[in-house]
Design a protein around this motif. Structure first.
Motif, short mmCIF file in Angstrom:
data_model
loop_
_atom_site.label_atom_id
_atom_site.label_comp_id
_atom_site.label_asym_id
_atom_site.label_seq_id
_atom_site.Cartn_x
_atom_site.Cartn_y
_atom_site.Cartn_z
N MET A 1 0.84 -1.20 0.00
CA MET A 1 0.00 0.00 0.00
C MET A 1 0.87 1.24 0.00
O MET A 1 0.50 2.27 -0.54
CB MET A 1 -0.90 0.00 1.23
CG MET A 1 -1.93 -1.12 1.20
SD MET A 1 -2.60 -1.44 2.83
CE MET A 1 -3.70 -0.06 2.99
N VAL B 1 4.13 -0.97 3.85
CA VAL B 1 2.87 -1.34 4.49
C VAL B 1 2.03 -2.18 3.53
O VAL B 1 1.91 -1.84 2.35
CB VAL B 1 2.08 -0.08 4.91
CG1 VAL B 1 0.77 -0.46 5.60
CG2 VAL B 1 2.90 0.81 5.82
N ASN C 1 2.24 -7.00 8.18
CA ASN C 1 1.60 -5.88 7.49
C ASN C 1 2.61 -4.74 7.33
O ASN C 1 2.57 -4.02 6.35
CB ASN C 1 0.38 -5.42 8.30
CG ASN C 1 -0.53 -4.50 7.52
OD1 ASN C 1 -0.50 -4.50 6.29
ND2 ASN C 1 -1.33 -3.72 8.22
N TYR C 2 3.50 -4.59 8.29
CA TYR C 2 4.56 -3.58 8.20
C TYR C 2 5.90 -4.31 8.08
O TYR C 2 6.19 -5.20 8.88
CB TYR C 2 4.61 -2.73 9.47
CG TYR C 2 3.47 -1.77 9.60
CD1 TYR C 2 3.65 -0.42 9.34
CD2 TYR C 2 2.21 -2.19 10.00
CE1 TYR C 2 2.60 0.47 9.44
CE2 TYR C 2 1.15 -1.31 10.11
CZ TYR C 2 1.36 0.02 9.83
OH TYR C 2 0.33 0.91 9.94
C1 NAG Z 1 -2.14 -2.77 7.49
O1 NAG Z 1 -1.86 -1.42 7.82
C2 NAG Z 1 -2.68 -0.50 7.18
C3 NAG Z 1 -2.19 0.87 7.52
O2 NAG Z 1 -2.06 1.05 8.90
C4 NAG Z 1 -4.13 -0.70 7.60
O3 NAG Z 1 -4.95 0.21 6.94
C5 NAG Z 1 -4.52 -2.12 7.27
O4 NAG Z 1 -5.80 -2.38 7.76
C6 NAG Z 1 -3.56 -3.10 7.88
N1 NAG Z 1 -3.88 -4.41 7.44
C7 NAG Z 1 -3.87 -5.46 8.22
C8 NAG Z 1 -4.18 -6.74 7.61
O5 NAG Z 1 -3.59 -5.34 9.40
#
Ligand code: NAG
Ligand code: NAG
Ligand code: NAG
Ligand code: NAG
Ligand code: NAG
Ligand code: NAG
Ligand code: NAG
Length: 649
Positions: A240, A265, A294-295
């Motif tokens: 993202m 991200v 996710n990060y």
């Molecule tokens: C990953 O991080 C983004 C930005 O903080 C957030 O919008 C998203 O929901 C997160 N995804 C997961 C699977 O945690």
């Protein structure tokens, strides 16, 4: 056991609400599975320590009492029947009756009787019927491929998929349904002979479907857990965002390591991260995956050199499923260093009270310093602007001109500051009381047969450029010849040593004349040794303590030799103090650039660029000439030199 049952059944007989078999609720349990029989609908509240729940089968067999002393024991041994509050993280009402591995002999009438402490007891009757299992659901994808690995994918964003759940069951009462992450979802029935089938179709798969857990459940009983099969959606996703985090500070001090993070991200699977600086690949020191990947954070300890200035720092995230795509962030870094002093040693400044004094500070810096700060011994501070020195890549200078006061004696410091901060070690000037120069240290030698060679090491110049003088004086004090040299080197051929003449050595600057040194030339001796001259220092000599001027008026007699010397004085080779012929060629004066600049060089004080300076003592724009800082105007001062602008402290 029997006695116990009889005793227990007594209160039951007394109970008014005896429930008939006809009122019993029909509940189905699957053969071979555990059945959990509830006591009434919803949760029971026992109204005190004396109240309890009894389970009976066919109104004669005692099954279970809650609470009871042996409750825990039964639970621990996982006996045939018991109430369990919790199982596989799901908590049940522990007044319910659990039948393990239900079989035909478990069919019958079950009665749950609640003995309240303060109110009449209540009966609930259950008719338990054992039914055949519907069989485990089987999962297929849209192409009819069996899904038995527990997951499907990895799929790209925007995919369309169909999940099919099938069971071999003809019983129309069997319910088949899908749950997504535990929540019932829309489904559609498809009928095929001898089979029950339920499909769900997911279109344009979004990020929300990442790791979604889809579960198909088949339920043909009331008190047995449904049979289920599940699949997890695996996806691969572009990041993202890819971001180099530098807090908006793109400045690097040359050679000083600084940690830079690149944060990616939402990249699935977590990416590999690489870095480049210009054309170089740089290796990160730390790779971390946070929040279930996710990060993804890659940390780089970067110590760039000046060559990296204005190079691009690029962080690239590589998704193993998306080899063709490039995900990156770029920043352009600046590399520099804070100013460092280029004046090697502490410079001596000779200041005279109420006289304008000029000092020059030279630093190396990148980028250009914003200003120079001068601190006087009494902590007074002045600011001056910056001039680039030509012919040097990163050298800057600033000049301060001020009117000296008594308080200025001591250490004057100069510090430049640029985007990287203030110079750590200041340039320092030792401000002492100025005046006439010191007498130079001279080595006077006579060379055979009658030449004079004088080599002087200059003393302190008293704060102004000095000249070294050598005068030849006859016995009555008349100056026969004079020589002047900036570096203090003299070579005088053809001196007739038989005459009673003296040489006077002294130094001068704009502030006055040093003491003089008188040398009686007839006391000099020269020795010859074959082709080499053995030179003796002039012995003995007397050093005059009075000023040279006093010596000039001293009386002495004129000798014949002097006349001879005078007759030769028209010879330009002898008189010219700048270029003196020598046996081995020409002798040039030593240059004295620092002194020259101080006297004649352009000064660049803050006055020339008033806007660039913030002089704390004079907030108003500075006029082109004298500014008196912290003092009243001095009417007695000389007019400004046209080439020099000055402040006064
Ligand atoms: C990953 O991080 C983004 C930005 O903080 C957030 O919008 C998203 O929901 C997160 N995804 C997961 C699977 O945690
Ligand atoms: C029975 O269940 C209740 C909650 O439903 C719980 O508070 C209680 O501790 C349980 N009793 C025993 C003996 O496990
Ligand atoms: C359930 O009971 C049947 C006989 O009634 C037996 O064959 C089977 O092994 C039991 N299953 C379990 C899991 O105990
Ligand atoms: C798929 O969903 C995205 C948003 O999640 C939307 O922008 C796009 O138009 C959709 N594509 C189709 C073909 O429906
Ligand atoms: C400044 O120079 C004088 C004279 O040479 C010397 O005595 C003094 O110690 C110097 N001061 C410093 C701070 O170096
Ligand atoms: C030194 O000699 C030159 C000529 O050679 C003369 O013009 C000058 O005035 C002399 N200086 C002094 C101080 O006598
Ligand atoms: C040379 O001068 C000195 C001092 O002026 C004097 O004492 C001495 O007698 C003189 N010598 C000669 C030979 O004139």
């Amino acid at each position: 056991m029997l006695i116990f049952l009889v005793l227990l059944s007594l209160p039951a007989n007394n109970a008014e609400q005896a429930v008939n078999k006809a009122d019993a609720v029909l509940l189905r349990a699957v053969r071979g599975l555990d059945a959990r029989l509830p006591c009434g609908q919803g949760k029971l509240f026992l109204d005190g320590p004396e109240s309890y729940v009894l389970w009976l089968k066919n109104d004669k067999d005692f099954m279970y009492r809650f609470p009871s002393d042996d409750y825990e024991k039964r639970r621990a041994t996982r006996d045939y029947m018991f109430g369990t509050p919790c199982e596989s993280s799901f908590c049940h009402d522990n007044t319910s009756l659990v039948i393990k591995n239900a079989s035909d002999r478990d069919q019958g009438l079950y009665r749950c009787r609640v003995h309240y402490q303060a109110s009449p007891s209540v009966d609930f009757a259950i008719e338990l019927r054992i039914v055949e299992s519907s069989g485990l659901p089987k999962l297929y994808d849209g192409n009819g491929e069996r899904l038995n690995k527990g997951f499907i994918g990895p799929l790209p964003l925007g995919s369309d998929i169909t999940l099919i759940c099938e069971i071999d069951d003809k019983d129309p009462n069997t319910e088949v349904y899908w749950r997504r992450n535990g929540i019932l979802v829309e489904h559609s029935y498809m009928s095929r002979p001898g089979k029950l089938r339920v499909d769900i179709t997911l279109r344009n798969l979004s990020r929300n479907e990442l790791d979604a857990h889809y579960e198909c459940l088949a339920q043909n009983s009331d008190v047995s857990e449904p049979l289920s099969a599940s699949v997890t959606i695996k996806m691969y996703l572009a990041p993202m965002s890819v971001e180099i985090r530098m807090d908006n500070n793109y400045d690097f001090e040359a050679g000083q390591p600084r940690v830079v993070d690149c944060v990616v991200v939402g990249c699935v699977p977590p990416p590999a991260i690489t870095w480049t600086l210009g054309k170089k690949v740089v290796r990160p020191s730390v790779h971390k995956e946070l929040h279930d990947g996710n990060y993804t954070v890659s940390s780089l300890s970067l110590a760039p050199s000046l060559r990296d200035h204005h190079n691009e720092l690029v962080c690239t995230a590589h998704n193993s499923h998306m080899a063709e795509s490039v995900f990156q962030d770029k920043v352009t870094i600046s590399v520099g260093y804070r100013p460092t002093c280029q004046i090697g040693r502490e410079e001596m400044i000779g200041a005279v009270v109420r006289e304008a004094e000029t000092v020059k500070c030279v630093v190396d810096a990148y980028p250009e310093p914003k200003q120079f700060t001068w601190t006087f011994p009494d902590s007074k501070t002045l600011y001056t602007s910056v001039t680039k020195l030509p012919n040097y890549p990163n050298r800057y200078t600033s000049t301060l001109t001020w009117l000296a006061r008594e308080d200025d004696i001591g250490k004057l410091m100069c510090r430049a500051s640029n985007a990287f901060g203030e110079q750590k070690k200041p340039c320092t000037f030792n401000v002492t009381a100025g005046g006439p120069p010191d007498l130079p240290e001279c080595n006077v030698r006579r060379t055979y047969p009658n030449s004079l060679r004088v080599q002087c090491v200059k003393g302190w110049d008293g704060g102004r450029p000095q000249m070294i003088h050598l005068d030849i004086v006859d016995e009555d004090g008349t100056r026969i010849k004079n020589f002047t040299d900036r570096s203090g080197h003299f070579f005088i051929p053809n001196i007739v040593n038989k005459k009673n003449i003296t040489a006077v050595l002294y130094a001068t600057n704009s502030r006055g004349t040093s003491v003089g040194r008188i040398i009686y030339l007839q006391s000099l001796k020269a020795f010859s040794d074959g082709n080499n001259f053995i030179q003796s220092t002039w012995m003995p000599y007397i050093e005059g303590l009075a000023g040279a001027v006093a010596l000039f008026i001293a009386a002495a007699s004129i000798t014949l030799g002097l006349k001879i010397l005078c007759s030769r004085s028209d010879d330009a080779d002898v008189i010219n103090p700048d270029i003196v012929p020598r046996t081995d060629g020409l002798f040039y004066r030593e240059s004295d650039t620092i002194g020259d600049e101080r006297l004649h060089g352009p000064t660049d004080s803050c006055v020339n660029h008033p806007a660039a300076c913030q002089n704390q003592y004079s907030p108003s724009p500075l006029p082109t000439c004298r500014v008196l800082v912290g003092h009243g105007p001095h009417s007695s001062l000389d007019a400004c030199p046209s080439s020099q602008h000055s402040y006064y402290v």
